[in-house]
Design a protein around this motif. Structure first.
Motif, PDB file in Angstrom:
ATOM      1  N   LEU A  12       0.825  -1.209   0.000  1.00  0.00           N
ATOM      2  CA  LEU A  12       0.000   0.000   0.000  1.00  0.00           C
ATOM      3  C   LEU A  12       0.864   1.265   0.000  1.00  0.00           C
ATOM      4  O   LEU A  12       0.648   2.173  -0.803  1.00  0.00           O
ATOM      5  N   LEU A  13       1.842   1.304   0.904  1.00  0.00           N
ATOM      6  CA  LEU A  13       2.680   2.492   1.004  1.00  0.00           C
ATOM      7  C   LEU A  13       3.548   2.675  -0.245  1.00  0.00           C
ATOM      8  O   LEU A  13       3.702   3.788  -0.753  1.00  0.00           O
ATOM      9  N   GLY A  14       4.126   1.561  -0.734  1.00  0.00           N
ATOM     10  CA  GLY A  14       4.982   1.648  -1.908  1.00  0.00           C
ATOM     11  C   GLY A  14       4.221   2.116  -3.132  1.00  0.00           C
ATOM     12  O   GLY A  14       4.719   2.949  -3.906  1.00  0.00           O
ATOM     13  N   THR A  15       3.014   1.597  -3.302  1.00  0.00           N
ATOM     14  CA  THR A  15       2.198   2.017  -4.440  1.00  0.00           C
ATOM     15  C   THR A  15       1.817   3.483  -4.316  1.00  0.00           C
ATOM     16  O   THR A  15       1.842   4.233  -5.302  1.00  0.00           O
ATOM     17  N   LEU A  16       1.483   3.902  -3.101  1.00  0.00           N
ATOM     18  CA  LEU A  16       1.122   5.296  -2.866  1.00  0.00           C
ATOM     19  C   LEU A  16       2.302   6.234  -3.147  1.00  0.00           C
ATOM     20  O   LEU A  16       2.166   7.227  -3.868  1.00  0.00           O
ATOM     21  N   ILE A  17       3.465   5.895  -2.608  1.00  0.00           N
ATOM     22  CA  ILE A  17       4.632   6.776  -2.735  1.00  0.00           C
ATOM     23  C   ILE A  17       5.168   6.798  -4.164  1.00  0.00           C
ATOM     24  O   ILE A  17       5.280   7.856  -4.799  1.00  0.00           O
ATOM     25  N   PHE A  18       5.483   5.615  -4.699  1.00  0.00           N
ATOM     26  CA  PHE A  18       6.147   5.563  -6.005  1.00  0.00           C
ATOM     27  C   PHE A  18       5.164   5.793  -7.152  1.00  0.00           C
ATOM     28  O   PHE A  18       5.533   6.379  -8.180  1.00  0.00           O
ATOM     29  N   GLY A  19       3.913   5.369  -6.955  1.00  0.00           N
ATOM     30  CA  GLY A  19       2.898   5.662  -7.957  1.00  0.00           C
ATOM     31  C   GLY A  19       2.632   7.154  -8.053  1.00  0.00           C
ATOM     32  O   GLY A  19       2.486   7.705  -9.153  1.00  0.00           O
ATOM     33  N   SER A  20       2.600   7.806  -6.918  1.00  0.00           N
ATOM     34  CA  SER A  20       2.391   9.256  -6.907  1.00  0.00           C
ATOM     35  C   SER A  20       3.550   9.987  -7.568  1.00  0.00           C
ATOM     36  O   SER A  20       3.347  10.975  -8.285  1.00  0.00           O
ATOM     37  N   LEU A  21       4.783   9.519  -7.339  1.00  0.00           N
ATOM     38  CA  LEU A  21       5.947  10.137  -7.984  1.00  0.00           C
ATOM     39  C   LEU A  21       5.826  10.088  -9.502  1.00  0.00           C
ATOM     40  O   LEU A  21       6.095  11.073 -10.202  1.00  0.00           O
ATOM     41  N   VAL A  22       5.405   8.936 -10.008  1.00  0.00           N
ATOM     42  CA  VAL A  22       5.268   8.769 -11.456  1.00  0.00           C
ATOM     43  C   VAL A  22       4.179   9.681 -12.006  1.00  0.00           C
ATOM     44  O   VAL A  22       4.367  10.358 -13.030  1.00  0.00           O
ATOM     45  N   LEU A  23       3.038   9.731 -11.327  1.00  0.00           N
ATOM     46  CA  LEU A  23       1.928  10.553 -11.817  1.00  0.00           C
ATOM     47  C   LEU A  23       2.254  12.041 -11.717  1.00  0.00           C
ATOM     48  O   LEU A  23       1.868  12.828 -12.588  1.00  0.00           O
ATOM     49  N   LEU A  24       2.987  12.442 -10.682  1.00  0.00           N
ATOM     50  CA  LEU A  24       3.410  13.840 -10.576  1.00  0.00           C
ATOM     51  C   LEU A  24       4.401  14.198 -11.690  1.00  0.00           C
ATOM     52  O   LEU A  24       4.333  15.290 -12.266  1.00  0.00           O
ATOM     53  N   ALA A  25       5.304  13.273 -11.986  1.00  0.00           N
ATOM     54  CA  ALA A  25       6.257  13.512 -13.076  1.00  0.00           C
ATOM     55  C   ALA A  25       5.518  13.685 -14.392  1.00  0.00           C
ATOM     56  O   ALA A  25       5.841  14.571 -15.193  1.00  0.00           O
ATOM     57  N   GLN A  26       4.508  12.871 -14.588  1.00  0.00           N
ATOM     58  CA  GLN A  26       3.703  12.980 -15.808  1.00  0.00           C
ATOM     59  C   GLN A  26       2.939  14.294 -15.836  1.00  0.00           C
ATOM     60  O   GLN A  26       2.863  14.958 -16.875  1.00  0.00           O
ATOM     61  N   LEU A  27       2.400  14.692 -14.691  1.00  0.00           N
ATOM     62  CA  LEU A  27       1.647  15.937 -14.596  1.00  0.00           C
ATOM     63  C   LEU A  27       2.519  17.140 -14.941  1.00  0.00           C
ATOM     64  O   LEU A  27       2.060  18.084 -15.618  1.00  0.00           O
ATOM     65  N   PHE A  28       3.778  17.100 -14.508  1.00  0.00           N
ATOM     66  CA  PHE A  28       4.686  18.228 -14.748  1.00  0.00           C
ATOM     67  C   PHE A  28       5.453  18.093 -16.068  1.00  0.00           C
ATOM     68  O   PHE A  28       6.378  18.865 -16.321  1.00  0.00           O
ATOM     69  N   GLY A  29       5.074  17.136 -16.874  1.00  0.00           N
ATOM     70  CA  GLY A  29       5.642  17.030 -18.211  1.00  0.00           C
ATOM     71  C   GLY A  29       7.044  16.469 -18.291  1.00  0.00           C
ATOM     72  O   GLY A  29       7.744  16.687 -19.282  1.00  0.00           O
ATOM     73  N   ILE A  30       7.476  15.753 -17.268  1.00  0.00           N
ATOM     74  CA  ILE A  30       8.804  15.139 -17.309  1.00  0.00           C
ATOM     75  C   ILE A  30       8.793  13.997 -18.323  1.00  0.00           C
ATOM     76  O   ILE A  30       7.917  13.135 -18.289  1.00  0.00           O
ATOM     77  N   LYS A  31       9.760  14.000 -19.219  1.00  0.00           N
ATOM     78  CA  LYS A  31       9.800  13.030 -20.300  1.00  0.00           C
ATOM     79  C   LYS A  31      10.454  11.713 -19.853  1.00  0.00           C
ATOM     80  O   LYS A  31      11.398  11.719 -19.066  1.00  0.00           O
ATOM     81  N   PRO A  32       9.955  10.595 -20.377  1.00  0.00           N
ATOM     82  CA  PRO A  32      10.617   9.315 -20.102  1.00  0.00           C
ATOM     83  C   PRO A  32      12.000   9.276 -20.733  1.00  0.00           C
ATOM     84  O   PRO A  32      12.274   9.966 -21.708  1.00  0.00           O
ATOM     85  N   GLY A  33      12.867   8.473 -20.185  1.00  0.00           N
ATOM     86  CA  GLY A  33      14.210   8.327 -20.735  1.00  0.00           C
ATOM     87  C   GLY A  33      15.097   7.594 -19.753  1.00  0.00           C
ATOM     88  O   GLY A  33      14.695   7.322 -18.611  1.00  0.00           O
ATOM     89  N   PRO A  34      16.307   7.257 -20.154  1.00  0.00           N
ATOM     90  CA  PRO A  34      17.235   6.566 -19.258  1.00  0.00           C
ATOM     91  C   PRO A  34      17.461   7.343 -17.967  1.00  0.00           C
ATOM     92  O   PRO A  34      17.727   8.536 -17.993  1.00  0.00           O
ATOM     93  N   GLY A  35      17.315   6.656 -16.856  1.00  0.00           N
ATOM     94  CA  GLY A  35      17.531   7.281 -15.561  1.00  0.00           C
ATOM     95  C   GLY A  35      16.384   8.125 -15.056  1.00  0.00           C
ATOM     96  O   GLY A  35      16.480   8.727 -13.980  1.00  0.00           O
ATOM     97  N   SER A  36      15.279   8.188 -15.805  1.00  0.00           N
ATOM     98  CA  SER A  36      14.144   9.005 -15.378  1.00  0.00           C
ATOM     99  C   SER A  36      13.370   8.305 -14.264  1.00  0.00           C
ATOM    100  O   SER A  36      13.570   7.113 -13.987  1.00  0.00           O
TER     101      SER A  36
END
Length: 261
Positions: A12-36
């Motif tokens: 639960l915590l891992g999905t909340l923390i790391f899932g939120s990081l991914v969705l926030l990155a997407q929201l702010f337009g961070i592009k996928p790529g090596p090391g992203s």
């Protein structure tokens, strides 16, 4: 029960923390790529979950095959823990998953953001489009993982393979790398709400080329991959050869989405 509770909280915590990081990155337009964050978050999530459960992942076979050129990884599927084990063993990749997983709050959209391709098995046209997306992703240089048995099994003996993953591989032109997962049933059996410490083996087999194959070669390709995986299960992990042979005779016949090749 204590280990199960700790693992559930970590999930639960891992999905909340790391899932939120991914969705926030997407929201702010961070592009996928090596090391992203799109590459790192799934590995952080799997590390967190595996450590909570007390699971060690051991990679066997030629580890150079998990890096570099685009490939289609084909793996057996017996436990929910196959997912974090494969993420831990392989580099960043997309995987084809049933659409029901997309409905899980936070996990579903976050998984899509990091490269999961959802398949609606009941909708042939939608499945066709999803496999075409996966083929394009592979041709663009990104590996993809598919579980050809579809759903989780109760034992390690291989069940009938669906043909869609092999049509996908032929369409992409990328080699198939068969993968045998062993040990996840002991960690988390299908239909049981528990997690136990253990060692999971992710066994990488020799790649099987698809270049020059056509749609009509899909059955022979599927059988070749299946035989390689069954032989590994027999010789390396002691899976009953008679059971594997009996399962191999059961051919699943289901409508498939045909891809252009």
């Amino acid at each position: 029960m204590f280990r199960t509770a700790i693992t559930f909280i970590a999930l639960l915590l891992g999905t909340l923390i790391f899932g939120s990081l991914v969705l926030l990155a997407q929201l702010f337009g961070i592009k996928p790529g090596p090391g992203s964050v799109y590459e790192k978050a799934p590995r952080w999530w799997s590390w967190w979950l595996l450590r909570a459960a007390g699971v060690k992942v051991v990679l066997r076979g030629d580890d150079s095959l998990v890096k570099g050129a685009p490939r289609v990884f084909i793996a057996n599927h017996v436990s929910w823990f196959d997912i974090p084990a494969m993420i831990d063993a392989l580099p960043h990749y997309g995987f084809v998953a049933k659409r029901e997983l997309e409905k899980i709050p936070l996990f579903g959209p976050a998984a899509r953001a990091v490269g999961v391709i959802y398949i609606d098995r009941e909708n042939r046209k939608a499945a066709f489009g999803a496999y075409e997306d996966a083929a394009k992703r592979i041709r663009d240089g990104h590996p993809v993982l598919v579980y050809p048995e579809g759903t989780r099994g109760a034992e390690y003996a291989l069940r009938p393979f669906k043909k869609g993953p092999f049509v996908l591989a032929i369409s992409s032109g990328a080699p198939i790398v068969p993968v045998v997962i062993h040990g996840t049933i002991e960690v988390n059996p299908r239909d049981e709400f528990r997690a136990s410490p253990g060692t999971v083996y992710v066994h990488i087999l020799e790649p099987i080329p698809t270049a020059g194959l056509s749609y009509d070669d899909r059955d022979a390709l599927a059988e070749r991959v299946r035989e390689a995986m069954a032989e590994c299960l027999r010789t390396e992990y002691g899976v009953d050869p008679a059971l594997v042979a009996r399962e191999a005779r059961a051919v699943r016949s289901v409508p498939e989405a045909r891809l252009s090749t």
